[in-house]
Design a protein around this motif. Sequence first.
Motif, PDB file in Angstrom:
ATOM      1  N   PHE A 101      16.049 -34.217  27.077  1.00  0.00           N
ATOM      2  CA  PHE A 101      14.960 -34.097  27.962  1.00  0.00           C
ATOM      3  C   PHE A 101      13.779 -33.060  27.148  1.00  0.00           C
ATOM      4  N   PRO A 102      13.279 -33.652  26.161  1.00  0.00           N
ATOM      5  CA  PRO A 102      12.268 -33.094  25.482  1.00  0.00           C
ATOM      6  C   PRO A 102      11.083 -32.398  25.982  1.00  0.00           C
ATOM      7  N   GLY A 103      10.764 -31.046  25.543  1.00  0.00           N
ATOM      8  CA  GLY A 103       9.665 -30.492  25.950  1.00  0.00           C
ATOM      9  C   GLY A 103       9.842 -29.670  27.135  1.00  0.00           C
ATOM     10  N   ARG A 104      11.193 -29.824  27.811  1.00  0.00           N
ATOM     11  CA  ARG A 104      11.337 -29.080  29.371  1.00  0.00           C
ATOM     12  C   ARG A 104      11.965 -27.683  29.099  1.00  0.00           C
ATOM     13  N   PRO A 105      11.740 -26.595  29.875  1.00  0.00           N
ATOM     14  CA  PRO A 105      12.475 -25.513  29.636  1.00  0.00           C
ATOM     15  C   PRO A 105      13.653 -25.571  30.188  1.00  0.00           C
ATOM     16  N   VAL A 106      14.740 -24.761  29.766  1.00  0.00           N
ATOM     17  CA  VAL A 106      15.917 -24.906  30.065  1.00  0.00           C
ATOM     18  C   VAL A 106      16.804 -23.680  30.567  1.00  0.00           C
ATOM     19  N   LEU A 107      17.295 -23.403  31.893  1.00  0.00           N
ATOM     20  CA  LEU A 107      17.895 -22.541  32.324  1.00  0.00           C
ATOM     21  C   LEU A 107      19.641 -22.946  32.251  1.00  0.00           C
ATOM     22  N   GLN A 108      20.218 -21.918  31.522  1.00  0.00           N
ATOM     23  CA  GLN A 108      21.581 -22.089  31.392  1.00  0.00           C
ATOM     24  C   GLN A 108      22.438 -21.317  32.343  1.00  0.00           C
ATOM     25  N   ILE A 109      23.594 -21.584  33.088  1.00  0.00           N
ATOM     26  CA  ILE A 109      24.159 -20.721  33.824  1.00  0.00           C
ATOM     27  C   ILE A 109      25.711 -21.218  33.360  1.00  0.00           C
ATOM     28  N   GLY A 110      26.739 -20.581  33.873  1.00  0.00           N
ATOM     29  CA  GLY A 110      28.109 -20.850  33.818  1.00  0.00           C
ATOM     30  C   GLY A 110      28.797 -20.981  35.140  1.00  0.00           C
ATOM     31  N   MET A 111      30.091 -21.269  35.188  1.00  0.00           N
ATOM     32  CA  MET A 111      30.811 -21.521  36.500  1.00  0.00           C
ATOM     33  C   MET A 111      31.546 -20.037  36.774  1.00  0.00           C
ATOM     34  N   ASP A 112      31.101 -19.077  36.203  1.00  0.00           N
ATOM     35  CA  ASP A 112      31.849 -17.897  36.894  1.00  0.00           C
ATOM     36  C   ASP A 112      31.159 -16.993  37.667  1.00  0.00           C
ATOM     37  N   THR A 113      29.978 -17.375  38.140  1.00  0.00           N
ATOM     38  CA  THR A 113      29.247 -16.628  39.151  1.00  0.00           C
ATOM     39  C   THR A 113      28.991 -17.406  40.285  1.00  0.00           C
ATOM     40  N   PRO A 114      30.078 -17.678  41.201  1.00  0.00           N
ATOM     41  CA  PRO A 114      29.762 -18.568  42.434  1.00  0.00           C
ATOM     42  C   PRO A 114      28.996 -17.869  43.570  1.00  0.00           C
ATOM     43  N   GLN A 115      28.642 -16.656  43.239  1.00  0.00           N
ATOM     44  CA  GLN A 115      27.883 -16.148  44.124  1.00  0.00           C
ATOM     45  C   GLN A 115      26.201 -16.446  44.073  1.00  0.00           C
ATOM     46  N   ILE A 116      25.888 -17.150  42.835  1.00  0.00           N
ATOM     47  CA  ILE A 116      24.410 -17.625  42.532  1.00  0.00           C
ATOM     48  C   ILE A 116      24.143 -18.660  43.382  1.00  0.00           C
ATOM     49  N   ARG A 117      22.904 -18.265  44.041  1.00  0.00           N
ATOM     50  CA  ARG A 117      22.293 -19.149  45.265  1.00  0.00           C
ATOM     51  C   ARG A 117      20.887 -19.827  44.856  1.00  0.00           C
ATOM     52  N   PRO A 118      20.321 -20.863  45.310  1.00  0.00           N
ATOM     53  CA  PRO A 118      19.421 -21.424  45.086  1.00  0.00           C
ATOM     54  C   PRO A 118      18.145 -20.575  44.866  1.00  0.00           C
ATOM     55  N   ALA A 119      18.091 -19.624  45.854  1.00  0.00           N
ATOM     56  CA  ALA A 119      16.795 -18.688  46.002  1.00  0.00           C
ATOM     57  C   ALA A 119      16.846 -18.047  44.606  1.00  0.00           C
ATOM     58  N   LEU A 120      17.847 -17.464  43.744  1.00  0.00           N
ATOM     59  CA  LEU A 120      18.186 -16.763  42.879  1.00  0.00           C
ATOM     60  C   LEU A 120      17.736 -17.640  41.521  1.00  0.00           C
ATOM     61  N   LEU A 121      18.260 -18.541  41.594  1.00  0.00           N
ATOM     62  CA  LEU A 121      18.032 -19.764  40.660  1.00  0.00           C
ATOM     63  C   LEU A 121      16.427 -20.250  40.487  1.00  0.00           C
ATOM     64  N   THR A 122      15.848 -20.133  41.910  1.00  0.00           N
ATOM     65  CA  THR A 122      14.336 -20.528  41.861  1.00  0.00           C
ATOM     66  C   THR A 122      13.594 -19.290  41.100  1.00  0.00           C
ATOM     67  N   THR A 123      13.961 -18.059  41.618  1.00  0.00           N
ATOM     68  CA  THR A 123      13.381 -16.933  40.926  1.00  0.00           C
ATOM     69  C   THR A 123      13.387 -16.866  39.404  1.00  0.00           C
ATOM     70  N   ALA A 124      14.711 -17.104  38.957  1.00  0.00           N
ATOM     71  CA  ALA A 124      14.722 -17.156  37.519  1.00  0.00           C
ATOM     72  C   ALA A 124      14.027 -18.163  36.856  1.00  0.00           C
ATOM     73  N   LEU A 125      13.622 -19.328  37.541  1.00  0.00           N
ATOM     74  CA  LEU A 125      12.811 -20.340  37.036  1.00  0.00           C
ATOM     75  C   LEU A 125      11.432 -20.017  36.949  1.00  0.00           C
ATOM     76  N   GLU A 126      11.057 -19.207  38.058  1.00  0.00           N
ATOM     77  CA  GLU A 126       9.794 -18.958  38.366  1.00  0.00           C
ATOM     78  C   GLU A 126       9.090 -18.046  37.095  1.00  0.00           C
ATOM     79  N   ARG A 127      10.377 -16.928  36.818  1.00  0.00           N
ATOM     80  CA  ARG A 127       9.745 -16.137  35.788  1.00  0.00           C
ATOM     81  C   ARG A 127      10.029 -16.737  34.379  1.00  0.00           C
ATOM     82  N   LEU A 128      10.751 -17.849  34.393  1.00  0.00           N
ATOM     83  CA  LEU A 128      10.741 -18.424  33.137  1.00  0.00           C
ATOM     84  C   LEU A 128       9.578 -19.234  32.876  1.00  0.00           C
ATOM     85  N   ALA A 129       8.806 -19.641  33.887  1.00  0.00           N
ATOM     86  CA  ALA A 129       7.271 -20.247  33.732  1.00  0.00           C
ATOM     87  C   ALA A 129       6.362 -18.997  33.101  1.00  0.00           C
ATOM     88  N   ASP A 130       6.625 -17.947  33.305  1.00  0.00           N
ATOM     89  CA  ASP A 130       5.600 -16.916  32.912  1.00  0.00           C
ATOM     90  C   ASP A 130       6.127 -16.135  31.688  1.00  0.00           C
TER      91      ASP A 130
END
Length: 226
Positions: A101-130
């Motif tokens: 997927f050339p040219g696209r930002p990448v957010l990497q996580i693992g399987m050790d944090t089952p508490q992660i929810r879409p809202a937190l992932l969305t926040t992380a991606l929004e910060r990555l945009a800036d």
Amino acid sequence: MNVLLLVAKAPVPGLAKTRLCPPANPTQAARIAAAALLDTLAAVRATPSTIPVLAYTGRFADAEYGAELTAALAGWHLLPQRGDTFAGRLANAHADTAAAFPGRPVLQIGMDTPQIRPALLTTALERLADHEAVFGPALDGGWWALGLRDPACATVLRDVPMSTDDTGRRTLAALRGHGTQPAILPVQRDVDDWPTALAVAADLPGTRFADAVESVVGHLSSGRLR
């Protein structure tokens, strides 16, 4: 669209979450790992405007809940992990994702944090945009997330000792030494040992992960009563 890269191991008994043993046995530990992975897959899938990618190692055919995991991965882009070390496999996962997927930002996580929810992932991606990068520290000294606008920067991971109590500090230092200044995400707990599994499960009632941990707790309690 951003890419959400999940790095995971097939939850095979004896190979997954072995630090939960004891009190869990190898099969129970693998079921907890499978539950954590299923909850994480669901969170990634529910995060809008993202491309889900799994960099995996191991055989899901041999895993606990293998059929359910296979079904949950329908529509994902699957990449086998490459490399002789965990650091190398992480760097290669970013490189392989960038090639797919050339040219696209990448957010990497693992399987050790089952508490992660879409809202937190969305926040992380929004910060990555800036920012050119985002970094999620873990309470045990490691890290739970790494987002890069330029995934080529992940090559610095090759020289970072992984799974130590200063992996997070060293990773940040390597990124900054490369000229990358990450925004810092909230600290999370990695589920690597039994006390942490209990603490995370207590905050996640009704999830697959909490149910899997509670199953072991119930088994231990019934054993003491006999």
